[in-house]
Design a protein around this motif. Structure first.
Motif, PDB file in Angstrom:
ATOM      1  N   PRO A  38     -10.926   2.879  -7.258  1.00 55.96           N
ATOM      2  CA  PRO A  38      -9.911   3.813  -6.745  1.00 55.96           C
ATOM      3  C   PRO A  38      -9.130   3.204  -5.576  1.00 55.96           C
ATOM      4  N   ARG A  39      -7.848   3.551  -5.534  1.00 55.09           N
ATOM      5  CA  ARG A  39      -6.961   3.088  -4.463  1.00 55.09           C
ATOM      6  C   ARG A  39      -6.379   4.298  -3.752  1.00 55.09           C
ATOM      7  N   HIS A  40      -6.124   4.133  -2.480  1.00 55.84           N
ATOM      8  CA  HIS A  40      -5.476   5.189  -1.695  1.00 55.84           C
ATOM      9  C   HIS A  40      -4.140   4.628  -1.221  1.00 55.84           C
ATOM     10  N   GLU A  41      -3.093   5.060  -1.901  1.00 56.40           N
ATOM     11  CA  GLU A  41      -1.738   4.572  -1.663  1.00 56.40           C
ATOM     12  C   GLU A  41      -0.994   5.556  -0.764  1.00 56.40           C
ATOM     13  N   SER A  42       0.215   5.192  -0.381  1.00 54.98           N
ATOM     14  CA  SER A  42       1.009   6.067   0.481  1.00 54.98           C
ATOM     15  C   SER A  42       1.312   7.412  -0.180  1.00 54.98           C
ATOM     16  N   TYR A  43       1.366   7.438  -1.498  1.00 58.85           N
ATOM     17  CA  TYR A  43       1.681   8.666  -2.229  1.00 58.85           C
ATOM     18  C   TYR A  43       0.440   9.478  -2.603  1.00 58.85           C
ATOM     19  N   GLY A  44      -0.766   8.865  -2.538  1.00 62.19           N
ATOM     20  CA  GLY A  44      -1.974   9.595  -2.889  1.00 62.19           C
ATOM     21  C   GLY A  44      -3.071   8.672  -3.378  1.00 62.19           C
ATOM     22  N   SER A  45      -4.084   9.256  -4.000  1.00 56.39           N
ATOM     23  CA  SER A  45      -5.222   8.510  -4.533  1.00 56.39           C
ATOM     24  C   SER A  45      -5.023   8.300  -6.024  1.00 56.39           C
ATOM     25  N   VAL A  46      -5.389   7.101  -6.513  1.00 62.20           N
ATOM     26  CA  VAL A  46      -5.143   6.756  -7.911  1.00 62.20           C
ATOM     27  C   VAL A  46      -6.192   5.760  -8.388  1.00 62.20           C
ATOM     28  N   VAL A  47      -6.512   5.852  -9.661  1.00 59.80           N
ATOM     29  CA  VAL A  47      -7.360   4.856 -10.318  1.00 59.80           C
ATOM     30  C   VAL A  47      -6.934   4.795 -11.783  1.00 59.80           C
ATOM     31  N   VAL A  48      -6.892   3.593 -12.335  1.00 55.05           N
ATOM     32  CA  VAL A  48      -6.508   3.399 -13.731  1.00 55.05           C
ATOM     33  C   VAL A  48      -7.768   3.447 -14.597  1.00 55.05           C
TER      34      VAL A  48
END
Length: 130
Positions: free
Chosen positions: A103-113
């Motif tokens: 999981p990644r925490h980007e400027s727009y939110g949390s995401v995982v592929v």
């Protein structure tokens, strides 16, 4: 005039395999499963509470079968939004969903592929509050 996207098609190798994953593993709702002919069904699934459905379409012929898992040219083509990223990530992982990254925490939110068993790439995504 109100409009919305009713459904998007996801080509799968077999209706029942699609249902086993999307309903059985992910917990999506089965909206409809109507027999149209000996070989064709109208199978709609959706995340609980969603307005847009996914039409699981069994591949019909070699051209459609060749597109399974590559309907978006190798890009992430589907986005599953959540309001509880950590809980959904943990539940999906516990149910054997294949994640392609941490999981990644980007400027727009949390995401995982993640990837369904047919090769389609998805994002699990929780957007930050605006």
């Amino acid at each position: 005039m109100a409009r919305h996207i009713h459904a998007l098609t996801l080509v799968v190798p077999d209706y029942d395999a699609g249902l086993a994953f999307y309903v059985g593993v992910l917990g999506f709702d089965l909206i409809s499963d109507i027999c149209l002919s000996e070989t064709k069904r109208w199978v709609l699934v959706a995340p609980k509470g969603a307005q847009t459905n996914i039409l699981l379409a069994q591949a019909d012929g070699p051209d459609q079968a060749a597109a399974i898992g590559n309907q978006t040219g190798g890009r992430v083509g589907f986005f599953l939004g959540t309001d509880d990223f950590e809980a959904d990530y943990a539940a999906m992982k516990a149910n054997g969903v294949r994640f392609l990254e941490e999981p990644r925490h980007e400027s727009y939110g949390s995401v995982v592929v993640w990837q369904d068993p047919f090769g389609n790439k998805w994002d699990l995504l929780q957007l930050n509050q605006a």
